[in-house]
Design a protein around this motif. Sequence first.
Motif, PDB file in Angstrom:
ATOM      1  N   UNK A  27       0.805  -1.218   0.000  1.00 38.90           N
ATOM      2  CA  UNK A  27       0.000   0.000   0.000  1.00 38.90           C
ATOM      3  C   UNK A  27       0.839   1.269   0.000  1.00 38.90           C
ATOM      4  N   UNK A  28       2.154   1.126  -0.108  1.00 35.36           N
ATOM      5  CA  UNK A  28       3.024   2.287  -0.177  1.00 35.36           C
ATOM      6  C   UNK A  28       3.289   2.946   1.164  1.00 35.36           C
ATOM      7  N   UNK A  29       2.769   2.383   2.230  1.00 38.48           N
ATOM      8  CA  UNK A  29       2.951   2.933   3.571  1.00 38.48           C
ATOM      9  C   UNK A  29       3.927   2.072   4.366  1.00 38.48           C
ATOM     10  N   UNK A  30       4.472   2.664   5.411  1.00 39.34           N
ATOM     11  CA  UNK A  30       5.320   1.918   6.340  1.00 39.34           C
ATOM     12  C   UNK A  30       4.466   1.580   7.548  1.00 39.34           C
ATOM     13  N   UNK A  31       4.384   0.287   7.861  1.00 41.72           N
ATOM     14  CA  UNK A  31       3.604  -0.175   9.011  1.00 41.72           C
ATOM     15  C   UNK A  31       4.525  -0.890   9.980  1.00 41.72           C
ATOM     16  N   UNK A  98       3.626   0.159  -9.147  1.00 45.63           N
ATOM     17  CA  UNK A  98       2.830   1.386  -9.241  1.00 45.63           C
ATOM     18  C   UNK A  98       3.127   2.141 -10.538  1.00 45.63           C
ATOM     19  N   UNK A  99       4.408   2.268 -10.864  1.00 43.01           N
ATOM     20  CA  UNK A  99       4.762   3.043 -12.062  1.00 43.01           C
ATOM     21  C   UNK A  99       4.540   2.260 -13.350  1.00 43.01           C
ATOM     22  N   UNK A 100       4.879   0.976 -13.354  1.00 41.46           N
ATOM     23  CA  UNK A 100       4.767   0.196 -14.595  1.00 41.46           C
ATOM     24  C   UNK A 100       3.354  -0.300 -14.876  1.00 41.46           C
ATOM     25  N   UNK A 101       2.613  -0.664 -13.826  1.00 44.06           N
ATOM     26  CA  UNK A 101       1.302  -1.274 -14.038  1.00 44.06           C
ATOM     27  C   UNK A 101       0.144  -0.436 -13.515  1.00 44.06           C
ATOM     28  N   UNK A 103      -0.684   0.009 -10.405  1.00 42.73           N
ATOM     29  CA  UNK A 103      -1.308  -0.630  -9.244  1.00 42.73           C
ATOM     30  C   UNK A 103      -1.509   0.359  -8.103  1.00 42.73           C
ATOM     31  N   UNK A 104      -2.655   0.264  -7.456  1.00 49.71           N
ATOM     32  CA  UNK A 104      -2.945   1.018  -6.239  1.00 49.71           C
ATOM     33  C   UNK A 104      -3.751   0.097  -5.327  1.00 49.71           C
ATOM     34  N   UNK A 105      -3.301  -0.059  -4.109  1.00 51.51           N
ATOM     35  CA  UNK A 105      -4.066  -0.877  -3.173  1.00 51.51           C
ATOM     36  C   UNK A 105      -5.343  -0.134  -2.797  1.00 51.51           C
ATOM     37  N   UNK A 106      -6.350  -0.891  -2.449  1.00 47.98           N
ATOM     38  CA  UNK A 106      -7.644  -0.304  -2.099  1.00 47.98           C
ATOM     39  C   UNK A 106      -8.019  -0.544  -0.644  1.00 47.98           C
ATOM     40  N   UNK A 107      -7.382  -1.513  -0.030  1.00 43.84           N
ATOM     41  CA  UNK A 107      -7.781  -1.904   1.322  1.00 43.84           C
ATOM     42  C   UNK A 107      -6.665  -1.525   2.292  1.00 43.84           C
ATOM     43  N   UNK A 108      -7.003  -0.675   3.258  1.00 39.04           N
ATOM     44  CA  UNK A 108      -6.039  -0.224   4.246  1.00 39.04           C
ATOM     45  C   UNK A 108      -5.755  -1.283   5.302  1.00 39.04           C
TER      46      UNK A 108
END
Length: 126
Positions: A27-31, A98-101, A103-108
């Motif tokens: 999701x692009x975040x740090x958890x 994200x850049x090539x395809x 992609x974006x996650x939808x579920x947090x």
Amino acid sequence: HVHDLVEALLLAGNAAAADGRVYYAADGEVHTVAQLGEALLAACGGGRALHVPGFVFRFMGLAGEAAAWLARRPPQLGRDKSCEGLQPGWVCDDALIRTELGYRSRIGLEEGVAGTLAWYRTRGWL
């Protein structure tokens, strides 16, 4: 989350440029592990986190495998998961997918943990 993973697989499967590429779907975040624990506590309706020493957690993984073997069911907590749980973190970079395809996650995190917990409960795993 599995729904995000399926989306990533569909994007990669439908893109000729993805052949032979390795992508990380995130999701692009740090958890942190603490945030994961907080999300799990929230999904369970609250509670208090307890620190479990590493050697106890490893023993719990071994005991979980033994109990699962006796019950002829997959372990909920095994040695591999206890080892993963003791790591300070896991790192992956999702910039490529994200850049090539696109992609974006939808579920947090919180929604994903709550949904996963509900799924486990409906199957009698918890």
